[in-house]
Structure formats: structure tokens, C-alpha cells
Design a protein around this motif. Structure first.
Motif, short mmCIF file in Angstrom:
data_model
loop_
_atom_site.label_atom_id
_atom_site.label_comp_id
_atom_site.label_asym_id
_atom_site.label_seq_id
_atom_site.Cartn_x
_atom_site.Cartn_y
_atom_site.Cartn_z
N ALA A 1 29.25 49.18 55.97
CA ALA A 1 29.96 50.28 56.62
C ALA A 1 31.42 50.37 56.20
CB ALA A 1 29.87 50.11 58.14
N GLY A 2 32.11 49.25 56.05
CA GLY A 2 33.53 49.28 55.74
C GLY A 2 33.87 49.35 54.27
N ALA A 3 32.89 49.58 53.42
CA ALA A 3 33.10 49.53 51.97
C ALA A 3 33.69 50.81 51.43
CB ALA A 3 31.78 49.24 51.26
N SER A 4 34.40 50.69 50.34
CA SER A 4 34.81 51.81 49.51
C SER A 4 35.23 51.24 48.17
CB SER A 4 35.96 52.61 50.12
OG SER A 4 36.29 53.71 49.29
N ALA A 5 35.05 52.01 47.11
CA ALA A 5 35.46 51.56 45.78
C ALA A 5 36.85 52.11 45.45
CB ALA A 5 34.44 52.00 44.74
N THR A 6 37.50 51.44 44.51
CA THR A 6 38.81 51.85 44.01
C THR A 6 38.76 51.76 42.50
OG1 THR A 6 39.89 50.93 45.97
CG2 THR A 6 41.30 51.38 44.07
N ARG A 7 39.38 52.71 41.83
CA ARG A 7 39.47 52.58 40.38
C ARG A 7 40.91 52.80 39.94
NH1 ARG A 7 36.85 58.03 39.93
NH2 ARG A 7 38.36 59.42 38.95
N TYR A 8 41.20 52.29 38.74
CA TYR A 8 42.55 52.38 38.19
C TYR A 8 42.46 52.84 36.74
CZ TYR A 8 46.95 50.91 36.06
OH TYR A 8 48.12 50.88 35.36
N SER A 9 43.33 53.75 36.37
CA SER A 9 43.41 54.23 35.00
C SER A 9 44.84 54.04 34.52
CB SER A 9 43.02 55.71 34.93
OG SER A 9 43.10 56.19 33.60
N GLY A 10 45.02 53.16 33.55
CA GLY A 10 46.35 52.91 33.03
C GLY A 10 46.45 51.52 32.42
N LEU A 11 47.67 51.10 32.12
CA LEU A 11 47.91 49.78 31.54
C LEU A 11 47.87 48.70 32.61
CD1 LEU A 11 50.79 50.52 29.00
CD2 LEU A 11 48.42 49.90 28.46
N ALA A 12 47.37 47.54 32.22
CA ALA A 12 47.30 46.38 33.10
C ALA A 12 47.66 45.15 32.28
CB ALA A 12 45.92 46.25 33.71
N PHE A 13 47.94 44.07 32.98
CA PHE A 13 48.09 42.79 32.29
C PHE A 13 47.34 41.73 33.06
CE2 PHE A 13 51.62 42.39 35.33
CZ PHE A 13 51.60 41.04 35.67
N ASP A 14 46.93 40.69 32.35
CA ASP A 14 46.35 39.54 33.03
C ASP A 14 47.05 38.29 32.54
OD1 ASP A 14 44.22 38.17 30.92
OD2 ASP A 14 44.38 40.33 30.64
N THR A 15 47.15 37.33 33.41
CA THR A 15 47.83 36.07 33.13
C THR A 15 47.12 34.97 33.90
OG1 THR A 15 49.98 34.97 33.13
CG2 THR A 15 49.50 36.42 35.00
N CYS A 16 47.16 33.77 33.35
CA CYS A 16 46.31 32.70 33.87
C CYS A 16 46.61 32.37 35.33
CB CYS A 16 46.46 31.46 33.00
SG CYS A 16 45.13 30.25 33.21
N THR A 17 47.89 32.23 35.66
CA THR A 17 48.31 31.94 37.03
C THR A 17 48.94 33.19 37.64
OG1 THR A 17 48.69 29.60 36.53
CG2 THR A 17 49.82 30.52 38.46
N ALA A 18 48.49 33.57 38.79
CA ALA A 18 49.06 34.76 39.44
C ALA A 18 50.56 34.58 39.63
CB ALA A 18 48.38 34.99 40.78
N PRO A 19 51.37 35.56 39.20
CA PRO A 19 52.83 35.42 39.30
C PRO A 19 53.31 35.47 40.75
CG PRO A 19 52.19 37.16 37.75
CD PRO A 19 50.97 36.81 38.55
N PRO A 20 54.50 34.91 41.01
CA PRO A 20 55.08 35.04 42.35
C PRO A 20 55.32 36.51 42.70
CG PRO A 20 56.26 33.40 41.05
CD PRO A 20 55.34 34.10 40.11
N LEU A 21 55.38 36.79 43.98
CA LEU A 21 55.62 38.16 44.43
C LEU A 21 56.92 38.71 43.87
CD1 LEU A 21 54.79 40.56 46.20
CD2 LEU A 21 55.96 39.44 48.11
N SER A 22 57.93 37.85 43.74
CA SER A 22 59.21 38.30 43.21
C SER A 22 59.07 38.79 41.77
CB SER A 22 60.24 37.17 43.28
OG SER A 22 59.79 36.03 42.56
N ALA A 23 58.18 38.17 41.01
CA ALA A 23 57.95 38.62 39.64
C ALA A 23 57.26 39.98 39.61
CB ALA A 23 57.12 37.59 38.89
N ILE A 24 56.31 40.17 40.51
CA ILE A 24 55.63 41.47 40.60
C ILE A 24 56.64 42.55 40.98
CG2 ILE A 24 53.86 42.80 41.80
CD1 ILE A 24 52.68 40.80 39.90
N GLN A 25 57.53 42.22 41.90
CA GLN A 25 58.57 43.18 42.28
C GLN A 25 59.45 43.53 41.09
OE1 GLN A 25 60.13 40.75 45.45
NE2 GLN A 25 59.27 42.08 47.04
N ALA A 26 59.82 42.52 40.32
CA ALA A 26 60.65 42.77 39.14
C ALA A 26 59.91 43.62 38.11
CB ALA A 26 61.08 41.44 38.51
#
Length: 448
Positions: A50-75
Motif C-alpha cells: 500500500a505505501g509503495a511508489s517508485a522514483t526515477r532520476y534522469s541526469g548525472l550521478a556519482f558513486d563512491t565506495c564509502t558514503a560521503p559525510p553530509l557536509s560533503a553532499i552539501q558542498a
């Protein structure tokens, strides 16, 4: 993924928040030929709760082995990226994840970033590091392993606050293409991964090297022996930023918001004074869905209903100031000038007019439109109305994702008179869509 490690350098500097790019519209397209049962491979039904919904994204992304700190995402709001790949689990996940918690996911999502969940588990028996835990060469055992991996991935995703309807990508590293038993084991594993994710209400993604894995997946695209994943993410370090023209994978396979490409390997980039070692990706594909907290702004109790309209019965009510968790937004009868309804994490709906989303008259970023992607079971085209008498648009290739947001009655096709309205406002007969039923309506898709 190829990285043994990642390096992140903290430097001062934060930039302002940029707006998330909007995903492209679904290509139009209706019925060409009769299809087999929706429950059969290769297109298996996704049982969205009942609570499901899908999300999609179109654009550039990056992946990195360790998730960056929130401050890095903000930067990195100064960067061209608005999605980041995160390793949510798996026995061969090599990097520690001190940042990757439910609060981190909520905070990054609130900054209007999308998340690409990656699960790195068992690896092919003829590939990967010798020390990696391996997928079995025996198909029956491999299927059991794939089922277990999917169940673990869903548990990990939910623990991070990712809800049903999210996509999870199984990271299968390159392997020898000439070994028949190895290939069979991998394909059986991926098939079981897909079926179990669908059973649990999640979207199935697979990451593979273009030349050493993805070709084999493409070769069985229409095979009734294997369940087909919903999305394919390839690795091909050719610096070509394109989701078409992939060698050995025709453009008609995984064609509609079902592709991603990692086109540049590990390298450093710096934004807002923060340097991260990343892979660069182009996405037009399903990603994670999360619930966003907002407050009830009405002066009296706000009814949460079983559907997006005041004609649906009230299931519960929320006092003014109460926090509600919104998963997505959908159209419905206007209330107080707003035609938007908010779907909550428990599957009920409230009018957006009395919720503290950025707009109370229209749709609000980063909330996605409520959609339920199901694979088509044959080549099919969408029509401008719910019946075969309406003009047809462009053909959707076999296995395309129909991003459905509501269902209604129309002319009979095969065993059903139900028609799905897709995200672009066109209609496709439910007989050709791999949801729970091809005879009647399928929950939790609302009625049009």
C-alpha cells in the motif's frame, strides 16, 4: 564496482542548494499482439504494498565506495550531480559505511538528492577476486542464493528508510563469458533476485560490465527461463555519456527509463572545497524512494483517506501540527484550490492543501509523482484513451516499464477491461502489463 578504496578530503566551502532536474517524460506508445500470462517469465509481476511508489532520476550521478559525510553532499550542490550511489549491503561490500544511516538518507534526500542503492553480494564463480564468496554453478543453488540476496537487500534498504517501490541494483562484477555453467549460475541468480524483489514490492536492477556480463543478460532478455530485471546499469569506461548505442545490447532492450551507465572510472573531483574519488554515471532509471516529513497545517483534524479523493472513506485523522511521512504526490479532486494529493507511507492519502510541502497549490520537489512501474509483456502501444477505438501512439518495446499512476475501465482486451493510465497521460491495456492481475484492478494503483 571497481574501487578497492575511496579517499575524501575535507576542505572548507559550501555552496547553495541547486534544484533537482526533472526526469524526462515517458515515451508514448498500445496493443500489437496477445501476451502470455503476466505471472510468467521473463516479465514477472511486482507486488507493491500500500505505501509503495517508485522514483526515477534522469541526469548525472556519482558513486563512491564509502558514503560521503553530509557536509560533503552539501558542498557538492555546486556540482552537476544530483544522485549518488550507495552500497547498502552484501557479503563482498568492502568499504565501511559510518555515514550510511537512516538519518543520513533522510538528510541527503531533503537536500533533493536521489539515491542509487547498490548491493554487492556473491560474485560469479568464474570472475571477481579469488577470495570473493561465489554464486553457485548449480542453477537450483544459485536461485536460492539470489532469493536470499534479495531478501537481505530489502531488509537493508528498509533499515535505511528506503520504502517499497525503490530500485536496488545487484553489483555483479565481470566474469568469463565462455564458461557455460558459470553463465547459467549467474543468470539463475539474477532471475531469482528479480523475482524475490518483485515479490517484496521492490524494483530489480543489475550492474554489470558491458562486455563481460551484460551481453549474457541481454541474450536472455525474452527467455521464458529467466525473470528479466527492470533496469540495467552497465560499466563501460569509454567516457561516452550515452544510454544508447551499447555494443551487443539493442536500444529496444531496457528502453524506457531503465538504463544507467558508469562511463568514467575512479578519479578525483572537487566541488565546494571538497574532493571525492568517484565513478561518473549517467542515469535514466529507477532509484530509491523515501518518505519526507511534513506537518499538518489545517486548523482541524486532517482526514487520511484510502484513495486520493474525498469520496474515499477516511482511514484515520491527524491533529494540526502532526508530522506525516509523504512518499509521493498524485492528482485528484481539488481541495482548497489544490488538485494535489499526498500519499503517506502507510498507503493513505491526504490533500496537499493542508500539508507543509513547499507548494500547497501544485506539486513540490523533491516529492515524485506516485507511480508503479510494471514491465510490458509484449510489444504494445499506448492510446490516447482507455480503449482500442482510440488512436495509438508510439510502440513500447517488449519489456518496457509502464509507469502506471492509475487504472480505469475501458474496452475489453483479452481477459480484462482494465486500462492503465501512464505517467504521460496515455493508456495501455492492463492485459499487457505484468502487475498482480490481468483480469481486474491491481492494488495499490488508485482508480482514475
Amino acid at each position: 564496482m571497481p574501487h578497492p578504496s575511496r579517499i575524501l578530503h575535507r576542505l572548507p566551502g559550501i555552496r547553495r542548494l541547486c534544484v533537482l532536474p526533472t526526469a524526462g517524460a515517458l515515451v508514448a506508445g498500445t496493443v500489437l499482439a496477445f501476451a502470455p500470462s503476466a505471472a510468467a517469465e521473463p516479465a514477472t509481476p511486482a507486488a507493491y504494498p500500500a505505501g509503495a511508489s517508485a522514483t526515477r532520476y534522469s541526469g548525472l550521478a556519482f558513486d563512491t565506495c564509502t558514503a560521503p559525510p553530509l557536509s560533503a553532499i552539501q558542498a557538492w550542490t555546486a556540482s552537476p550531480y544530483r544522485a549518488v550511489g550507495v552500497y547498502i549491503g552484501g557479503i563482498t561490500r568492502t568499504c565501511a559505511q559510518p555515514q550510511l544511516t537512516a538519518p543520513w538518507v533522510a538528510s541527503v534526500s531533503a537536500l533533493q538528492w536521489r539515491l542509487l542503492p547498490i548491493y554487492k553480494g556473491l560474485q560469479p564463480p568464474c570472475g571477481g577476486k579469488p577470495t570473493n564468496a561465489k554464486i553457485s554453478r548449480a542453477a537450483a543453488t544459485a536461485r536460492g542464493q539470489g532469493t536470499a540476496a534479495a531478501a537481505d537487500a530489502v531488509a537493508k534498504a528498509k533499515a535505511l528508510g528506503m520504502v517499497a517501490g525503490s530500485a536496488v541494483y545487484n553489483d555483479i562484477e565481470h566474469y568469463t563469458q565462455t564458461n557455460a555453467t558459470c553463465r547459467t549460475g549467474v543468470l539463475a541468480f539474477v532471475s531469482a533476485w528479480t523475482k524475490e524483489l518483485h515479490r517484496l514490492g521492490f524494483v530489480s536492477g543489475v550492474y554489470m560490465n558491458l562486455n563481460f556480463g551484460a551481453k549474457q543478460l541481454s541474450d536472455v532478455y525474452t527467455s521464458t527461463s529467466y525473470a528479466r530485471p527492470d533496469a540495467l546499469w552497465i560499466a563501460r569506461y569509454d567516457s561516452v555519456d550515452s544510454l544508447k548505442g551499447w555494443t551487443n545490447i539493442p536500444d529496444v532492450r531496457w528502453p524506457l527509463h531503465q538504463r544507467a551507465k558508469q562511463f568514467k572510472g575512479g578519479h578525483n573531483e572537487t566541488y565546494g572545497g571538497v574532493t571525492i574519488n568517484i565513478d561518473t554515471d549517467r542515469l535514466d532509471s529507477p532509484v530509491a524512494t523515501v518518505a519526507y516529513p511534513y506537518s499538518v497545517t489545517s486548523t482541524t483534524a486532517l482526514n487520511a483517506r484510502t484513495g486520493p479523493s474525498t469520496t474515499y472513506p477516511a482511514a484515520k485523522s491527524y491533529a494540526p501540527g502532526t508530522t506525516v511521512r509523504v512518499v509521493c504526490q498524485t492528482p485528484g479532486p481539488a481541495v482548497g484550490g489544490s488538485p494535489v494529493w499526498d500519499k503517506l507511507a502507510d498507503g493513505t492519502y491526504v490533500t496537499d492543501r493542508y500539508v507543509s510541502t513547499p507548494s500547497n497549490t501544485g506539486y513540490s520537489r523533491p516529492l515524485p509523482l506516485c507511480t508503479y512501474p510494471f514491465q510490458t509483456t509484449t510489444g504494445v502501444a499506448e492510446r490516447i484513451g482507455p480503449g482500442t477505438s482510440f488512436p495509438a501512439g508510439a510502440v513500447l518495446a517488449n519489456g518496457s516499464l509502464a509507469w502506471v499512476y492509475c487504472q480505469r475501465a475501458g474496452s475489453a482486451v483479452g481477459t480484462t477491461s482494465v486500462w492503465n493510465r501512464t505517467e504521460n497521460g496515455r493508456y495501455v491495456s492492463d492485459y499487457y502489463v505484468s502487475n498482480a492481475s490481468n483480469t481486474t484492478y491491481s492494488k495499490p494503483v488508485p482508480r482514475c
